[in-house]
Design an enzyme around this catalytic site. Sequence first.
Site, PDB file in Angstrom:
ATOM      1  N   LEU A  46     102.603  35.742  75.030  1.00 36.87           N
ATOM      2  CA  LEU A  46     102.566  37.205  74.998  1.00 36.87           C
ATOM      3  C   LEU A  46     103.605  37.727  75.979  1.00 36.87           C
ATOM      4  O   LEU A  46     103.792  37.157  77.057  1.00 36.87           O
ATOM      5  CB  LEU A  46     101.186  37.719  75.407  1.00 36.87           C
ATOM      6  CG  LEU A  46     100.062  37.672  74.368  1.00 36.87           C
ATOM      7  CD1 LEU A  46      98.732  38.024  75.032  1.00 36.87           C
ATOM      8  CD2 LEU A  46     100.331  38.606  73.212  1.00 36.87           C
ATOM      9  N   ASP A  47     104.274  38.827  75.620  1.00 37.16           N
ATOM     10  CA  ASP A  47     105.230  39.451  76.537  1.00 37.16           C
ATOM     11  C   ASP A  47     104.512  39.927  77.794  1.00 37.16           C
ATOM     12  O   ASP A  47     103.304  40.216  77.761  1.00 37.16           O
ATOM     13  CB  ASP A  47     105.907  40.645  75.867  1.00 37.16           C
ATOM     14  CG  ASP A  47     106.840  40.223  74.746  1.00 37.16           C
ATOM     15  OD1 ASP A  47     107.332  39.083  74.780  1.00 37.16           O
ATOM     16  OD2 ASP A  47     107.072  41.045  73.833  1.00 37.16           O
ATOM     17  N   PRO A  48     105.230  40.061  78.914  1.00 32.48           N
ATOM     18  CA  PRO A  48     104.601  40.557  80.147  1.00 32.48           C
ATOM     19  C   PRO A  48     103.897  41.900  79.974  1.00 32.48           C
ATOM     20  O   PRO A  48     102.846  42.135  80.586  1.00 32.48           O
ATOM     21  CB  PRO A  48     105.779  40.658  81.118  1.00 32.48           C
ATOM     22  CG  PRO A  48     106.740  39.614  80.649  1.00 32.48           C
ATOM     23  CD  PRO A  48     106.622  39.621  79.149  1.00 32.48           C
ATOM     24  N   ALA A  50     102.330  42.955  77.431  1.00 34.11           N
ATOM     25  CA  ALA A  50     101.186  42.830  76.526  1.00 34.11           C
ATOM     26  C   ALA A  50      99.975  42.247  77.246  1.00 34.11           C
ATOM     27  O   ALA A  50     100.089  41.534  78.232  1.00 34.11           O
ATOM     28  CB  ALA A  50     101.550  41.957  75.339  1.00 34.11           C
TER      29      ALA A  50
END
Length: 313
Positions: A46-48, A50
């Site tokens: 997951l992106d930071p 998110a």
Amino acid sequence: MGRRNKGRELNGILIVDKPQGLTSNDVVSRLKRWSNANKVGHTGALDPMATGVLPVVFGEAAKFSQYGLDANKGYLARVQLGSATDTLDVDGNVVLIKPIPELSESSIVAVLESLTGPLMQVPPMVSALKYKGQPLYKLARQGQEIDRPPRPIHILSNELLQFDLNEGWIDICVRCSKGTYIRSLAESIGDAFGTVAHLSRLRRDLSGGFSLDQAQPWSNLESLQDCNPEIIDSSLLPVDAILSHFPRIDLTENECMTLIQGQKVSGKGIDVCDTMRAHFAGGPFIGLVSVDSDGVIAAKRMLSPAAAGMRGS
């Protein structure tokens, strides 16, 4: 020199509710340190920016992480209309502003429905995909723009949850195949409305059959750093929790050891099956097997004898 401590043999899956601001690798490295486990990974970053469901695999569970990577995902997302960023999300710099046209609930739903089903999607430049061995996001930081061919994805559902036309945002619930970038979907939504857009919020609520209801809050996990590392053990799901969608076959101890040692088992009289979960005598999971047209069972991906609770070396 003393022998380096490689950590504990710990096998299982921990469902984490990833907080905003940490990378998935940050989560993994901290859990590895706090649990003193010898091997820890995850089944889909997951992106930071998110939050949400991040299955973390310990020890032998890592052998089956690809099944989590390949699984469908679910997201709750907020799309901000009228402004585009260089990363397609809220962490980037605004690079373009366009007016938001007159919208209605029906027109929003129509656009979301048009972006449902099998689609071709261009991956964002700021992503972990690699070009000649280099992650695209590193090349993006250097100011490079690499041609990215569109890839097939499948949006299973794309539902409107709520919207605020004064603020210019819409909230959506997305169910999609692996490899889908919700940031790119947000960009496509803006384009379909005749404006631009970026992703301002993202929360993954489903991943590989796991939901937010099963996820451990990060605040609970942070307290582990000051406790006995073994406290985390009781929170782990079984290694095969990520494989529950496969049919199950129960075998004797001798049959289990035969498979673990790389040999085949015959004479079971069962139907052809590409992938089955093999268990010892109604109990522990030992690995994944296949069954051919002659009823011969062959190992696909097995636990070590020790992790499977079997005798032998």
